[in-house]
Design a protein around this motif. Structure first.
Motif, short mmCIF file in Angstrom:
data_model
loop_
_atom_site.label_atom_id
_atom_site.label_comp_id
_atom_site.label_asym_id
_atom_site.label_seq_id
_atom_site.Cartn_x
_atom_site.Cartn_y
_atom_site.Cartn_z
N LEU A 163 1.57 -6.44 -12.53
CA LEU A 163 0.62 -6.05 -11.48
C LEU A 163 0.50 -7.11 -10.40
CD1 LEU A 163 -2.15 -4.31 -13.54
CD2 LEU A 163 -0.23 -3.34 -12.29
N ILE A 166 2.54 -6.66 -7.25
CA ILE A 166 2.18 -5.71 -6.21
C ILE A 166 1.70 -6.40 -4.94
CG2 ILE A 166 0.55 -3.87 -5.64
CD1 ILE A 166 0.65 -3.04 -8.55
N PHE A 205 1.77 1.13 -12.24
CA PHE A 205 0.30 1.04 -12.32
C PHE A 205 -0.35 2.39 -12.03
CE2 PHE A 205 -3.72 0.50 -10.10
CZ PHE A 205 -4.45 -0.02 -11.14
N LYS A 325 -9.47 6.04 -8.68
CA LYS A 325 -9.29 5.51 -10.04
C LYS A 325 -10.17 4.31 -10.29
CE LYS A 325 -6.95 8.50 -11.35
NZ LYS A 325 -6.98 9.04 -12.66
N LYS C 11 -3.67 -1.57 -5.36
CA LYS C 11 -3.77 -1.18 -6.73
C LYS C 11 -4.19 -2.30 -7.63
CE LYS C 11 -3.30 2.85 -6.17
NZ LYS C 11 -4.47 3.60 -6.41
N ARG C 14 -7.73 -2.30 -8.51
CA ARG C 14 -8.08 -1.36 -9.54
C ARG C 14 -7.56 -1.81 -10.89
NH1 ARG C 14 -11.94 2.24 -8.15
NH2 ARG C 14 -12.31 1.23 -6.18
N ALA C 15 -6.45 -2.50 -10.84
CA ALA C 15 -5.82 -2.91 -12.08
C ALA C 15 -6.78 -3.72 -12.91
CB ALA C 15 -4.59 -3.74 -11.79
N GLN C 17 -9.79 -3.97 -12.65
CA GLN C 17 -10.95 -3.20 -13.01
C GLN C 17 -10.69 -2.38 -14.27
OE1 GLN C 17 -12.25 -1.18 -9.52
NE2 GLN C 17 -13.06 0.45 -10.76
#
Lengths: 325, 440, 316
Positions: A163, A166, A205, A325, C11, C14-15, C17
């Motif tokens: 992640l 990103i 993700f 999300k 993202k 959010r990750a 989170q």
């Protein structure tokens, strides 16, 4: 069936993933499940869900004023581009600006074909987009599924590392990626343009988020029927994640179509290059011929704009969902 | 057009491509060539059978090149030459060439330019062509000396000059007439052009028309020339030291600053927004300093209103930078004999005459340029040739791009007047020297 | 490219989170099955993304010659970086750019709350109009904006001229250039923000508004006391997207500014300096050090945003 599944999903997932927002299903006390279908389908229908409230119609006039003026401002650069693409170079550079060309210069569009290999570059663009979308959807959904619903060693650390990628600006990857592709002998090939893009930390993700929101029941049932994890994934879970897949498809298409720096670096022949590269080369050659540049960039954007207009409900829903999300 | 190595291609992402590729190129194939070419070249047997690829970047010149190949095949019927045009000029071409260099798949013969020659020659990517000279297949005296010098690196001759370009003074006769200002002559000095420019700018004040300007987003058609005319240099002849801090160079830069300050020239910002060549062709500029490749487009836009004169004389001289292309052979040529035979033919008077007929470029072979001069009868194109005789070589070093970038970063502040010209020039010189020191 | 980098970057927010609320017991997988699912993607990401970062880190301690050949030089690149005055200036530029683009978020909230009004006609059309800039090709619209901003014949200055205002040379005047580029950034990202916030709006239960209405709360009051607070998660999301993409600013500068631009020092971003050093000046070791600085700044910013989000984001 899949319809009701979808709605199930949205209800469940907003609760499960600790949805930031109170979902209607919770607030309304509606149980999640197939019954929630009518209320949950979002996207274009969403607006209606607020009900057809009567009064205060009058104040919508102001809303229409603001929205239409703003909307016009938003697309005015594109309208300007269309006018320029039909003008002469002198008209582009005239003051006051030309609002409509004296004689419409359709020939500017014809000139694009003699100035760049539009046909073959369109083909390359379509090919890399299709390959990249298929590859990413398959790989990212599999990996996303595993990260969402399976247990294995080092899952947390691996996810954290993936992640963090990103956030890194893509320019930083350029040189090492080029060296890899060169060593593979994939320069000037669709494989070379597509390879790094197929592996997407973002896609992983996104799909993980969608899979996390799915209910356990169907998976459990399939497992009891003796299905192996592959069968469970492809037959049961993947169809349930259709909304997530759409979001991924849309975003990947956009990136792939518009990506410039990477394809420019790995392709060196005009026939192997996608439209974005062709366009930038055209800018190098005809830096002063604005009408042709405008026409060419309109043509390069047209397929994606048309696709968007045809599928806009799905696009909006897909992108909108990615933020929920 | 293709010669404009400093062209403003604001989307030159390809530069990145070239840089990436050159990185990947490092490591392999060094010191591969050389031995074959040291010995005097002897023309191969006429029945030599081979296939050659010839990479060029200007589609407009392909017919001429094809015609030359046909002529060549009258001598060597069994050498098949395939011309490969990379339609996007400039940087994309170099991305491709460097990619091929890194994978040892360079074309058998290809076009080379000034900013790249040292990069390739010093990196052992090219075959020295001294053998062609000692074998009397090529006589360097047939080409402008500055071009021969440009393609001679560390004493070895790497490229046979193909064509060249110089800069001159372009003017708009109609704008001069309307303002009642007498047209430029080839005897003009800096003071003449300044005062005429001032009169023109004053006459057209408020109409967005200016007297005199050059393309200041690169030096080739503007400040390189004035720096030399004032006795300065861009880079020392050994390519190791910046010349920007010399008094002459500073005077050459100050010339443009003065034009902007006095309102003769549009501001630096304006010239960034709209290229000077665009302003000239859209009749917003009465005079401009520009390269010979602009003759075609300018004539198309202005017709008989186009006038051309030699460069106005500066404190020391009236001199232009000369740049030109050359045909080169890769160090590890697959078929050196056939490639050399073709390059030798490309350097002949016959080949040059074919080029001259196209009218797009000035052929490098001395004495064949008349056809180009006649291609636009309404103006006297011979001024470009006269300027070529005494021209200064295009400034380049092993990593030209590094200090070109410094020029682009620092000089606009001098031209816009945000910093004194002398300060910027000295700053540029020291940063450029640091960049040059890194090359070795 | 900028517009596209918006989403992925976001993202990560959010990750963290989602990782925070890791789901309980899903240990249904056995043996090597998970690896079959995971290995292709993770291996690819490792090769094409992780390895380059490791390499960048290594190269930041080297001098990388024009023709290759790296030499270990310790911290020299970093020492030079901290003495380089263009670096803090470019960070400031990036901050200013980001702040301007962030202004698009309140605009998006207002527009979304108008579009999502119950029963508003043409809502789909409005969404389309606002969203189109997001899907355009940055390389293509960059040229259009160059023309729009042109100081001599661009429509903006012509329009200002109608009111007797002499507009500047937008993309080549220090100060204005950054504003001009940021406006395009705002234009491109507004549609994306709008769609995200619209989706968030539709999640707000209608009952809250009805109750408020019965209490006699005005629309404006409803907006500030219901809409905005309940939208904070979506706002947080688009804020993170905007900040991270702000720090990736590059394409617009490249397409709109051109070379030898007087305004470049007051406009260029860190990524632009990285690119310039790596690919134009061929100083890749120094560029690598700048790349590491970019990584550190983005990591710090994200961590900071998550730390403060608890103060203002309402998770119901």
């Amino acid at each position: 069936m899949s319809e009701s599944m979808l709605s199930t999903k949205s209800g469940v997932d907003s609760r499960r993933s600790g949805a930031a927002v109170t979902s209607p299903s919770q607030a309304g006390g509606k149980p999640s499940g197939p019954a929630g279908r009518d209320r949950k389908s979002r996207g274009a229908e969403g607006a209606r869900r607020h009900g057809t409230k009567g009064g205060k119609q009058g104040s919508n006039v102001l809303a229409h004023c603001v929205l239409s003026i703003g909307g016009l401002a938003m697309i005015s650069p594109l309208l300007y581009q269309i006018v320029m693409s039909l003008s002469t170079n002198a008209e582009v550079q005239s003051t006051p600006p030309t609002l409509w060309p004296g004689v419409v210069q359709w020939s500017n569009f014809a000139d694009v074909f003699t100035s760049m290999n539009f046909g073959s570059q369109l083909w390359v663009t379509v090919a890399i987009t299709v390959v990249r979308v298929i590859g990413q959807v398959l790989l990212c959904s599999m990996a996303g599924y595993a990260f969402a619903r399976m247990q294995f060693r080092f899952k947390g650390p691996i996810l954290a590392i993936v992640l963090s990628i990103i956030m890194v600006p893509s320019q930083l990857f350029l040189i090492p990626q080029y060296q890899i592709i060169q060593n593979l002998g994939w320069l000037n090939s669709i494989a070379g343009i597509v390879a790094p893009g197929i592996f997407s930390a973002f896609g992983l993700f996104l799909m993980r988020q969608f899979f996390m929101g799915l209910p356990d029941e169907l998976e459990d049932a399939a497992r009891l029927d003796g299905a192996n994890p592959f069968q469970i994934f492809f037959r049961v879970m993947l169809p349930l994640a259709a909304n997530g897949l759409w979001a991924l498809v849309i975003i990947t298409v956009l990136w792939s179509w518009n990506d410039l720096l990477w394809p420019l670096v790995v392709t060196s022949t005009a026939n192997a290059a996608p439209l974005s590269v062709g366009l930038s080369n055209l800018q190098g050659e005809h830096a002063n011929n604005y009408p042709i540049l405008m026409a060419a960039s309109l043509m390069a954007m047209a397929p994606i704009l048309i696709m968007f207009l045809l599928m806009q409900k799905r696009v909006m829903a897909g992108i909108g969902r990615s933020g929920l999300k | 057009m293709n010669h404009n190595v400093t062209r403003r291609s604001f989307l030159s992402f390809a530069a990145a491509g070239a840089a990436v590729v050159s990185l990947a190129a490092c490591g392999g194939n060094s010191a591969a060539g050389g031995s074959a070419a040291k010995a005097a070249y002897a023309a191969p047997a006429k029945d030599l059978s081979a296939e050659l690829s010839y990479a060029i970047w200007d589609a407009a010149q392909k017919p001429a090149m094809q015609k030359i190949v046909t002529e060549f095949n009258k001598q060597y019927p069994n050498i098949k030459v395939t011309i490969d045009v990379t339609p996007s000029k400039g940087s994309a071409y170099w991305t491709k060439i460097q990619t091929q260099a890194s994978s040892n798949t360079l074309p058998d013969v290809f076009w080379m330019n000034g900013p790249h020659i040292k990069l390739y020659a010093q990196n052992n990517q090219l075959m020295p062509l001294d053998g062609l000279v000692s074998g009397k297949a090529v006589d360097t005296a047939n080409y402008p000396k500055a071009l021969v010098d440009l393609y001679t690196v560390n004493g070895a001759f790497y490229g046979v000059p193909k064509d060249f370009d110089t800069s001159a003074l372009f003017y708009n006769k109609a704008l001069f007439k309307e303002a009642g200002v007498s047209e430029p002559t080839s005897n003009w000095t800096w003071d003449d052009v300044k005062s005429a420019g001032a009169k023109l700018s004053k006459f057209y004040q408020g109409k967005g028309v200016y007297g005199y300007a050059g393309d200041l987003t690169g030096g080739q058609t503007s400040y390189y020339n004035t720096m030399i005319e004032a006795g300065g240099t861009v880079i020392s002849t050994d390519g190791k030291k910046s010349g920007y801090d010399s008094a002459g160079s500073i005077a050459g830069l100050q010339f443009w600053r003065d034009l902007i300050e006095s309102g003769v020239s549009p501001s630096m910002q304006q010239l960034t927004d709209t290229a000077s060549s665009d302003m000239f062709t859209s009749r917003k500029l009465a005079m401009t300093m520009d390269g010979s490749w602009t003759v075609g487009p300018a004539q198309k836009a202005l017709g008989d209103d186009l006038g051309i004169a030699s460069l106005p004389k500066g404190p020391k001289s009236n001199q232009s930078v000369i740049h030109g292309l050359a045909n080169v052979i890769p160090a590890n040529a697959k078929n050196p004999a056939a490639a050399q035979a073709f390059v030798a033919f490309l350097g002949t008077q016959d080949a040059a005459k074919v080029q001259a007929e196209t009218g797009t470029v000035i052929p490098a072979f001395n004495g064949t340029q008349d056809a180009w001069v006649k291609s636009v009868p309404s103006v006297d194109l011979s001024v470009f040739l006269d300027l070529a005789k005494d021209a200064s070589p295009y400034p380049a070093s092993a990593n030209t791009a590094a200090w070109n970038e410094l020029e682009n970063t620092l000089l606009p502040q001098a031209f816009a007047g945000t910093k004194p010209v002398a300060d910027v020039a000295k700053d540029l010189a020291s940063q450029m020297n640091a960049a040059l020191a890194k090359e070795s | 490219m900028k517009a596209q980098t918006l989403t992925p970057a976001s993202k990560s927010g959010r990750a963290a989170q989602a990782t925070g609320e890791r789901r309980k017991g899903k240990s249904k997988s056995v043996g090597w099955w998970p690896w079959l699912f995971v290995v292709p993607t993770v291996a690819g990401i490792g090769v094409f993304y992780l390895w380059p970062i490791v390499q960048t880190f290594y190269y930041s301690f080297t001098k990388w010659g024009v023709f290759g050949g790296t030499k270990f030089i310790g911290l020299d690149n970093y020492v030079r970086m901290f003495a380089d005055s263009t670096i803090p200036q470019s960070i400031l530029n990036t901050l200013i750019y980001t702040v301007v683009v962030l202004l698009g978020i309140p605009i998006a909230v207002i527009l979304a709350s108008l579009i999502e009004r119950p029963g508003l006609r043409f809502a789909a059309l409005y969404r389309t109009l606002y969203f189109i800039p997001y899907i355009t090709m940055p390389a293509a619209v960059g040229i259009v904006w160059r023309l729009i901003y042109n100081g001599d014949f661009g429509p903006i200055n012509w329009f200002l001229g109608l009111f007797g205002i002499q507009g500047p040379y937008w993309t080549s005047t220090p100060g204005f250039a950054l504003l001009a580029v940021a406006t395009v950034g705002l234009w491109m990202s507004l549609g994306f923000n709008l769609i995200i916030i619209s989706a968030g709006l539709r999640e707000i239960p209608r009952e809250l508004f009805e109750a408020a209405e019965m209490d006699g709360a005005s629309r404006v009051r409803q907006f500030f006391s219901i809409t905005v607070p309940l939208l904070t998660p979506s706002i947080f999301f688009v804020t993170i997207v905007t900040v991270i993409s702000g720090f990736q600013l590059f394409d617009l500068l490249y397409v709109m500014m051109g070379k030898a631009n007087l305004a470049m020092p007051q406009t260029q971003s860190l990524v632009y300096i990285f690119y310039n050093q790596a690919f134009l000046q061929n100083d890749k070791g120094y560029a690598a050090a700048i790349g590491i600085l970019i990584l550190v700044i983005i990591a710090l910013l994200t961590a900071f945003q998550f730390r403060i989000q608890k103060r203002w984001v309402n998770y119901v």
